[in-house]
Scaffold this active site. Structure first.
Site, PDB file in Angstrom:
ATOM      1  N   CYS A 186       0.821  -1.215   0.000  1.00 50.96           N
ATOM      2  CA  CYS A 186       0.000   0.000   0.000  1.00 50.96           C
ATOM      3  C   CYS A 186       0.855   1.264   0.000  1.00 50.96           C
ATOM      4  O   CYS A 186       0.377   2.329  -0.396  1.00 50.96           O
ATOM      5  CB  CYS A 186      -0.949   0.003   1.190  1.00 50.96           C
ATOM      6  SG  CYS A 186      -0.131   0.015   2.808  1.00 50.96           S
TER       7      CYS A 186
ATOM      8  N   GLU B 200       7.847  -1.163  11.308  1.00 56.24           N
ATOM      9  CA  GLU B 200       6.677  -1.964  10.946  1.00 56.24           C
ATOM     10  C   GLU B 200       7.078  -3.397  10.636  1.00 56.24           C
ATOM     11  O   GLU B 200       8.055  -3.651   9.929  1.00 56.24           O
ATOM     12  CB  GLU B 200       6.005  -1.327   9.718  1.00 56.24           C
ATOM     13  CG  GLU B 200       4.854  -2.119   9.165  1.00 56.24           C
ATOM     14  CD  GLU B 200       4.670  -1.937   7.667  1.00 56.24           C
ATOM     15  OE1 GLU B 200       3.809  -2.624   7.104  1.00 56.24           O
ATOM     16  OE2 GLU B 200       5.408  -1.121   7.078  1.00 56.24           O
TER      17      GLU B 200
ATOM     18  N   GLN C 224       6.181  -9.095   3.466  1.00 55.56           N
ATOM     19  CA  GLN C 224       5.973  -8.698   2.075  1.00 55.56           C
ATOM     20  C   GLN C 224       7.247  -8.900   1.246  1.00 55.56           C
ATOM     21  O   GLN C 224       7.175  -9.250   0.064  1.00 55.56           O
ATOM     22  CB  GLN C 224       5.509  -7.240   2.028  1.00 55.56           C
ATOM     23  CG  GLN C 224       4.094  -7.076   2.570  1.00 55.56           C
ATOM     24  CD  GLN C 224       3.747  -5.637   2.924  1.00 55.56           C
ATOM     25  OE1 GLN C 224       4.628  -4.815   3.189  1.00 55.56           O
ATOM     26  NE2 GLN C 224       2.465  -5.325   2.953  1.00 55.56           N
TER      27      GLN C 224
ATOM     28  N   GLY D 102     -13.822  -5.752   4.498  1.00 52.58           N
ATOM     29  CA  GLY D 102     -12.710  -6.590   4.063  1.00 52.58           C
ATOM     30  C   GLY D 102     -12.341  -7.564   5.160  1.00 52.58           C
ATOM     31  O   GLY D 102     -12.525  -7.272   6.353  1.00 52.58           O
TER      32      GLY D 102
END
Length: 436
Positions: free
Chosen positions: A50, A114, A120, A198
């Site tokens: 994102c 994070e 990812q 979602g």
């Protein structure tokens, strides 16, 4: 060959640009193969989140390779190169390596430290392997990036108290609710009627943080209600009402706080949809999807306040200062890991010479062995032949061990090049001649 990265992130581009370059997993293989189809690109991997889209490549020539990736991004996004270029960054060789390690460690994230970015990067490596778009160089680099990310998190306190995009979104809701009451502080969400649209990974994190921040209940909407039910089962302490996405209008009419995090390519909430509703409350929308789930035109509607991932910076800034010292400690580990990879990369310069040296000595070994075996006559058994051949191979490997180790060991590039020239000259490796 050169390692290069071209991309953009929350630091260089607003969400309206980032969403145009987002590459969903279902089109990842096509994108990777398109990149690999360019003559300049030898290996390729894509990191799409994102907050960033980054393409890591092994290219023949840095400028031509980077240009090829820029052209791909322009075609993929539909943006002219002139419009896209101001938002792109491009690094090659040690700068590209440093950047990937920084990303994997969470030092380049919107939320410092994070944890989700590491998974990812792992996914980027897995997809590159599955689609056969990465080879030995990027595989080594990505493997080291993952191990570095783990090392930073285990050897420093960077991940202690670190927040994710999802938790930052919940804190943003708390902050905005507090500001609406004249308080510059985070307040409880206990009285808010909350919905989450979602049921993926980000929504799971949203539920975790909503529960920890005092939320009294949540409506969970998803395209398939079954998936929402499966997610709700993991939160027995939080009342979760599961609904189909078909109930979105009801949710928007009755809730005061709605988080969206879906994989849709087009907005699911826009001004036209909201204007036709008879809403019971003022409505605060927080969109952490990229591409965005909420259209920009909702901003003009009375009683509606909308935020996207770029608005999270307001709460992130409140948590950053205390973590800067820890980030500096983590950077020291990254410098070590970067040096280790670059030393390995530099050692590859010796591989062609080592291969020619081994081939030359192997030819001598084979020819001399055949001469010796021919003199032994037919009485020399097959077993004895194998023993003698193993002996000669063992001697050759012992002879090569020290020079090969020395040629590939960490050292200044000028010293390695001089050593390679000496080996090539002494063994005539650059000449086309046979040994008799």
């Amino acid at each position: 060959m050169h390692i290069a990265v071209v991309g953009l992130s929350h630091r260089t581009a607003p969400v309206e640009i980032r969403e145009k370059l987002s590459i969903p997993e279902q089109t990842m293989e096509t994108s990777l193969q398109t990149l690999r189809g360019h003559e300049q690109v030898l290996e390729a991997s894509i990191l799409s989140t994102c907050n960033r889209l980054e393409i890591y490549t092994l290219v023949r020539h840095p400028e031509l390779g980077i240009s090829a990736v820029r052209e791909f991004l322009s075609g993929h996004s539909g943006l002219a190169t002139e419009a896209l270029s101001p938002h792109l960054f491009a690094y090659h060789h040690h700068e590209a390596v440093d950047h990937l390690l920084k990303v994997s460690a969470g030092l380049d994230s919107l939320v410092l430290g994070e944890g989700q970015i590491l998974s990812q990067v792992k996914k980027m490596m897995r997809l590159g392997q599955e689609h056969k778009s990465i080879g030995p160089i990027l595989n080594r680099l990505l493997t080291q990036a993952v191990s570095t990310g783990k090392r930073v998190r285990s050897e420093t306190n960077l991940s202690t108290g670190a927040v994710s995009v999802s938790s930052a979104a919940v804190e943003l809701a708390q902050l905005k609710l507090g500001q609406s009451r004249g308080l510059d502080q985070l307040v409880t969400l206990e009285t808010e009627k909350v919905a989450v649209v979602g049921a993926g990974r980000m929504s799971r994190l949203l539920l975790q943080h909503l529960q920890s921040k005092g939320c009294s209940g949540v409506q969970l909407l998803n395209r398939t209600r079954e998936r929402a039910l499966a997610l709700a089962e993991d939160f027995p302490g939080l009342p979760v009402e599961c609904r189909s996405l078909e109930d979105l209008d009801h949710c928007l009419s009755t809730c005061s706080l709605v988080f969206t995090s879906t994989a849709t390519e087009e907005p699911i909430i826009d001004a036209a949809r909201l204007n036709q509703l008879d809403r019971l409350n003022s409505l605060r929308l927080i969109d952490i999807g990229v591409p965005r789930n909420i259209a920009a035109d909702v901003e003009g509607i009375a009683g509606v306040e909308s935020h996207d991932v770029d608005d999270l910076q307001e709460v992130v800034a409140r948590n950053q200062e205390a973590r800067q010292q820890v980030a500096m400690e983590a950077q020291g580990l990254l410098d070590v890991e970067s040096r280790l990879f670059l030393e390995w990369w530099d050692s590859l310069e010796a591989v062609p010479t080592i291969n020619r040296l081994r081939a030359s000595l192997e030819q001598i070994r084979t020819e001399e062995l055949q001469k010796a075996l021919s003199r032994m006559g037919p009485d020399f058994s097959a077993r004895e032949r194998k023993v003698v051949e193993a002996l000669t191979k063992g001697i050759l490997n012992k002879i090569l061990h020290t020079p090969v180790t020395q040629l590939r060991s960490p050292q200044p590039r000028s010293e390695r090049q001089e050593a390679l020239r000496v080996v090539e000259r002494v063994f005539s490796l650059g000449e086309d001649q046979s040994t008799s």
